[in-house]
Design a protein around this motif. Structure first.
Motif, PDB file in Angstrom:
ATOM      1  N   ARG A  36       0.836  -1.197   0.000  1.00  0.00           N
ATOM      2  CA  ARG A  36       0.000   0.000   0.000  1.00  0.00           C
ATOM      3  C   ARG A  36       0.870   1.246   0.000  1.00  0.00           C
ATOM      4  N   GLN A  37       0.287   2.320  -0.498  1.00  0.00           N
ATOM      5  CA  GLN A  37       1.007   3.589  -0.547  1.00  0.00           C
ATOM      6  C   GLN A  37       0.046   4.723  -0.229  1.00  0.00           C
ATOM      7  N   ALA A  38       0.352   5.416   0.858  1.00  0.00           N
ATOM      8  CA  ALA A  38      -0.421   6.588   1.251  1.00  0.00           C
ATOM      9  C   ALA A  38       0.224   7.831   0.650  1.00  0.00           C
ATOM     10  N   PRO A  39      -0.525   8.916   0.500  1.00  0.00           N
ATOM     11  CA  PRO A  39       0.033  10.144  -0.080  1.00  0.00           C
ATOM     12  C   PRO A  39       1.266  10.619   0.673  1.00  0.00           C
ATOM     13  N   GLY A  40       2.326  10.884  -0.075  1.00  0.00           N
ATOM     14  CA  GLY A  40       3.546  11.393   0.522  1.00  0.00           C
ATOM     15  C   GLY A  40       4.408  10.350   1.206  1.00  0.00           C
ATOM     16  N   LYS A  41       4.003   9.094   1.114  1.00  0.00           N
ATOM     17  CA  LYS A  41       4.763   8.027   1.765  1.00  0.00           C
ATOM     18  C   LYS A  41       5.243   7.011   0.748  1.00  0.00           C
ATOM     19  N   GLU A  42       6.232   6.226   1.143  1.00  0.00           N
ATOM     20  CA  GLU A  42       6.735   5.174   0.271  1.00  0.00           C
ATOM     21  C   GLU A  42       5.777   3.977   0.286  1.00  0.00           C
ATOM     22  N   ARG A  43       5.866   3.196  -0.778  1.00  0.00           N
ATOM     23  CA  ARG A  43       5.071   1.971  -0.840  1.00  0.00           C
ATOM     24  C   ARG A  43       5.568   1.009   0.227  1.00  0.00           C
ATOM     25  N   GLU A  44       4.639   0.410   0.967  1.00  0.00           N
ATOM     26  CA  GLU A  44       5.022  -0.481   2.051  1.00  0.00           C
ATOM     27  C   GLU A  44       4.340  -1.829   1.940  1.00  0.00           C
ATOM     28  N   PHE A  45       5.028  -2.825   2.466  1.00  0.00           N
ATOM     29  CA  PHE A  45       4.516  -4.195   2.484  1.00  0.00           C
ATOM     30  C   PHE A  45       3.341  -4.296   3.448  1.00  0.00           C
ATOM     31  N   VAL A  46       2.316  -5.039   3.027  1.00  0.00           N
ATOM     32  CA  VAL A  46       1.166  -5.302   3.887  1.00  0.00           C
ATOM     33  C   VAL A  46       1.097  -6.780   4.243  1.00  0.00           C
ATOM     34  N   ALA A  47       1.099  -7.639   3.223  1.00  0.00           N
ATOM     35  CA  ALA A  47       0.971  -9.078   3.453  1.00  0.00           C
ATOM     36  C   ALA A  47       1.513  -9.827   2.254  1.00  0.00           C
ATOM     37  N   GLY A  48       2.010 -11.049   2.502  1.00  0.00           N
ATOM     38  CA  GLY A  48       2.525 -11.874   1.426  1.00  0.00           C
ATOM     39  C   GLY A  48       2.115 -13.326   1.624  1.00  0.00           C
ATOM     40  N   ILE A  49       2.116 -14.091   0.537  1.00  0.00           N
ATOM     41  CA  ILE A  49       1.718 -15.496   0.588  1.00  0.00           C
ATOM     42  C   ILE A  49       2.555 -16.268  -0.413  1.00  0.00           C
ATOM     43  N   GLY A  53       0.227 -21.173  -0.983  1.00  0.00           N
ATOM     44  CA  GLY A  53      -0.731 -20.649  -0.022  1.00  0.00           C
ATOM     45  C   GLY A  53      -0.549 -21.173   1.385  1.00  0.00           C
ATOM     46  N   SER A  54       0.453 -22.004   1.610  1.00  0.00           N
ATOM     47  CA  SER A  54       0.616 -22.655   2.914  1.00  0.00           C
ATOM     48  C   SER A  54       1.375 -21.809   3.933  1.00  0.00           C
ATOM     49  N   ALA A  55       1.910 -20.695   3.512  1.00  0.00           N
ATOM     50  CA  ALA A  55       2.612 -19.805   4.440  1.00  0.00           C
ATOM     51  C   ALA A  55       2.343 -18.357   4.070  1.00  0.00           C
ATOM     52  N   THR A  56       2.214 -17.537   5.110  1.00  0.00           N
ATOM     53  CA  THR A  56       1.914 -16.125   4.902  1.00  0.00           C
ATOM     54  C   THR A  56       2.814 -15.256   5.775  1.00  0.00           C
ATOM     55  N   SER A  57       2.830 -13.977   5.462  1.00  0.00           N
ATOM     56  CA  SER A  57       3.615 -13.013   6.219  1.00  0.00           C
ATOM     57  C   SER A  57       2.825 -11.708   6.270  1.00  0.00           C
ATOM     58  N   ALA A  96       3.264  -9.766  -7.846  1.00  0.00           N
ATOM     59  CA  ALA A  96       3.711 -11.156  -7.954  1.00  0.00           C
ATOM     60  C   ALA A  96       5.224 -11.212  -8.084  1.00  0.00           C
ATOM     61  N   ASN A  97       5.840 -12.191  -7.409  1.00  0.00           N
ATOM     62  CA  ASN A  97       7.287 -12.388  -7.532  1.00  0.00           C
ATOM     63  C   ASN A  97       7.576 -13.806  -7.990  1.00  0.00           C
ATOM     64  N   PRO A  98       8.573 -13.962  -8.876  1.00  0.00           N
ATOM     65  CA  PRO A  98       8.865 -15.268  -9.469  1.00  0.00           C
ATOM     66  C   PRO A  98       9.565 -16.244  -8.516  1.00  0.00           C
ATOM     67  N   LEU A  99       9.959 -15.755  -7.334  1.00  0.00           N
ATOM     68  CA  LEU A  99      10.635 -16.630  -6.378  1.00  0.00           C
ATOM     69  C   LEU A  99       9.660 -17.555  -5.665  1.00  0.00           C
ATOM     70  N   GLY A 100       8.368 -17.227  -5.748  1.00  0.00           N
ATOM     71  CA  GLY A 100       7.371 -18.047  -5.071  1.00  0.00           C
ATOM     72  C   GLY A 100       7.268 -17.779  -3.581  1.00  0.00           C
ATOM     73  N   SER A 101       7.936 -16.737  -3.113  1.00  0.00           N
ATOM     74  CA  SER A 101       8.002 -16.472  -1.674  1.00  0.00           C
ATOM     75  C   SER A 101       7.004 -15.408  -1.245  1.00  0.00           C
ATOM     76  N   ALA A 102       6.898 -15.234   0.077  1.00  0.00           N
ATOM     77  CA  ALA A 102       6.050 -14.191   0.659  1.00  0.00           C
ATOM     78  C   ALA A 102       6.915 -13.001   1.038  1.00  0.00           C
ATOM     79  N   SER A 103       7.775 -12.610   0.116  1.00  0.00           N
ATOM     80  CA  SER A 103       8.775 -11.588   0.398  1.00  0.00           C
ATOM     81  C   SER A 103       8.161 -10.240   0.766  1.00  0.00           C
ATOM     82  N   ARG A 104       8.860  -9.522   1.651  1.00  0.00           N
ATOM     83  CA  ARG A 104       8.446  -8.178   2.047  1.00  0.00           C
ATOM     84  C   ARG A 104       9.096  -7.097   1.183  1.00  0.00           C
ATOM     85  N   SER A 105       9.989  -7.512   0.300  1.00  0.00           N
ATOM     86  CA  SER A 105      10.764  -6.546  -0.478  1.00  0.00           C
ATOM     87  C   SER A 105      10.056  -6.158  -1.769  1.00  0.00           C
TER      88      SER A 105
END
Length: 122
Positions: A36-49, A53-57, A96-105
């Motif tokens: 998510r990205q609020a006005p004037g702020k950097e884009r930030e991680f909210v959730a990953g899977i 689907g067996s693991a989340t962050s 979407a990321n090709p690593l298949g991970s729930a990355s925060r980056s």
């Protein structure tokens, strides 16, 4: 292509469910995330899977209130948002990321949707 939907205006304490539909390729091997990205702020991680689907962050700010899930048969990602707060107001993006991970980056995600606006009134 990733297309988000489900955003809108909601009162504090309310709920919304975001969806992200993928087309053109299957995302079943990709890790998926919500940012998510609020006005004037950097884009930030909210959730990953991860791809299965067996693991989340989750970001600490949404843990216990938001739930990420996916339906690979429908090529769709979801974000259930409960107990919404004013500070959750932002444009929400799926990715979407090709690593298949729930990355925060942010940098590991190479496919992005156009975003959907979530506005929480206090």
């Amino acid at each position: 292509q990733l297309v988000e939907s489900g955003g809108g205006l909601v009162q504090a304490g309310g709920s919304l469910r975001l969806s992200c539909a993928a087309s053109g390729r299957t995302m079943s091997t990709y890790g998926m995330g919500w940012f998510r990205q609020a006005p004037g702020k950097e884009r930030e991680f909210v959730a990953g899977i991860i791809w299965s689907g067996s693991a989340t962050s989750y970001a600490d700010s949404v843990k216990g209130r938001f739930t990420i899930s996916r339906d690979n048969a429908k090529n769709t990602l979801y974000l259930q948002m409960n107990s919404l707060k004013f500070e959750d107001t932002a444009v929400y993006y799926c990715a979407a990321n090709p690593l298949g991970s729930a990355s925060r980056s942010v940098n590991l995600y190479n496919y992005w949707g156009q975003g959907t606006q979530v506005t929480v009134s206090s």
